[in-house]
Design a protein around this motif. Sequence first.
Motif, PDB file in Angstrom:
ATOM      1  N   GLN A 195      -6.761  -1.125 -11.372  1.00  0.00           N
ATOM      2  CA  GLN A 195      -6.619  -0.703  -9.982  1.00  0.00           C
ATOM      3  C   GLN A 195      -5.138  -0.582  -9.617  1.00  0.00           C
ATOM      4  OE1 GLN A 195      -9.491  -0.080  -8.125  1.00  0.00           O
ATOM      5  NE2 GLN A 195     -10.516  -0.501 -10.073  1.00  0.00           N
ATOM      6  N   ALA A 196      -4.710   0.606  -9.235  1.00  0.00           N
ATOM      7  CA  ALA A 196      -3.344   0.783  -8.726  1.00  0.00           C
ATOM      8  C   ALA A 196      -3.261   0.138  -7.344  1.00  0.00           C
ATOM      9  CB  ALA A 196      -3.005   2.265  -8.651  1.00  0.00           C
ATOM     10  N   ARG A 197      -2.160  -0.558  -7.053  1.00  0.00           N
ATOM     11  CA  ARG A 197      -2.102  -1.385  -5.855  1.00  0.00           C
ATOM     12  C   ARG A 197      -1.531  -0.652  -4.649  1.00  0.00           C
ATOM     13  NH1 ARG A 197      -4.197  -6.382  -6.789  1.00  0.00           N
ATOM     14  NH2 ARG A 197      -4.767  -5.932  -4.654  1.00  0.00           N
ATOM     15  N   LEU A 198      -2.137   0.470  -4.317  1.00  0.00           N
ATOM     16  CA  LEU A 198      -1.761   1.166  -3.088  1.00  0.00           C
ATOM     17  C   LEU A 198      -2.067   0.323  -1.863  1.00  0.00           C
ATOM     18  CD1 LEU A 198      -2.784   4.919  -3.518  1.00  0.00           C
ATOM     19  CD2 LEU A 198      -0.496   3.940  -3.497  1.00  0.00           C
ATOM     20  N   ASP A 199      -3.070  -0.561  -1.976  1.00  0.00           N
ATOM     21  CA  ASP A 199      -3.402  -1.411  -0.834  1.00  0.00           C
ATOM     22  C   ASP A 199      -2.224  -2.295  -0.447  1.00  0.00           C
ATOM     23  OD1 ASP A 199      -3.686  -2.758  -3.281  1.00  0.00           O
ATOM     24  OD2 ASP A 199      -5.163  -4.164  -2.478  1.00  0.00           O
TER      25      ASP A 199
END
Length: 359
Positions: A231-235
């Motif tokens: 999961q890329a951490r754009l959050d």
Amino acid sequence: MSEIPDAQPFTPVSDVGEFGLIDKMKAALADAADARDLVAGIGDDAAVYRVGAAGSDGPSRVHVITTDALVEGVHFDRTYVPLRALGWKAIAVNVSDVAAMNARPRFATVALGLPNNLSVEGAEALYTGMAQACERYGLAVVGGDVTASARLTLSVTVVGEAEERAVVYRRGAQPGDLLCVTGDLGSAAAGLRVLLAGKDRMTAGDGAADDPPQPDLTGFAYAVERQLMPQARLDRIEAWAEAGVRPSSLIDVSDGLASEAHHLSQAGTVGAVIDAGLLPVHVQTALAAQRFDERAEAFVLYGGEDYELLFTIPEAEASKLSPDTYAVVGQVVEPKEGVALRLPDGNRVPLEAAGFRHV
């Protein structure tokens, strides 16, 4: 009669390593690696270039652009990697590079090297995974290329966007800053270890032909998913913006914590001390290390492919963030102190810049 030129010397890439090779390629490019509107070129998670000047419409805008390749036999094995998951990962690892510049992804192109043993249905599953990742991260695939290839290869380019003043680079850390990560580390390496053990079981040859042995993934679903569909951490990027926080330096953890700490150290001309007692380890990572007689710390420091974000930030700024969105793993120190691991007894040992090898 003209003289026969001397044979070209042959230096194995392993002698200089991936990043030594990149340095030599950059030197060979010389002025071809620079441009008038270029803000940052080779040497960070993504390149940055200006697309609009500051004025009545607001601050100047930049694009960030990154490319990553996934090659069968080097980065993945179709024996245990579903094609839908591979499509997701091909997008996510590039989005992670954009996030590591504190920017947001917009568009992607995909070059597919297609071997004879990949069916139409397989290609559709691959692109279904890409579509799911694009929906998750808010970007669109707008083009690419398909060519025949001896093995399955995926090369993805993602273009992101940000205000120029918002971009965060590997450089910028200052002594006294906290060294932080956005989640647990080592789980992707643990998941890979579980999958490799499962492959060994499947190919061992024991069991009836109509009842082949199956990999035992019991108890490791989280770790396996972290390996197959990171999961890329754009959050976290969005949370920082909402809190009005901008890290002093930033990189994604693709090669392992030790390697990334060295990158921040070299880019910012600082040292870093990582506390062994603060390493964020998921319970499944610890259990995998126990099962395979390995150390969870090795998964964290040298495993790679977690795609969490490693960042530095002054302590006063960190207090603006929700404590459940990051973990402090150490501190930035003076450059003369180097990069070290502080053991629970207080002793420090130099930390090598080793990690996941791409070449």
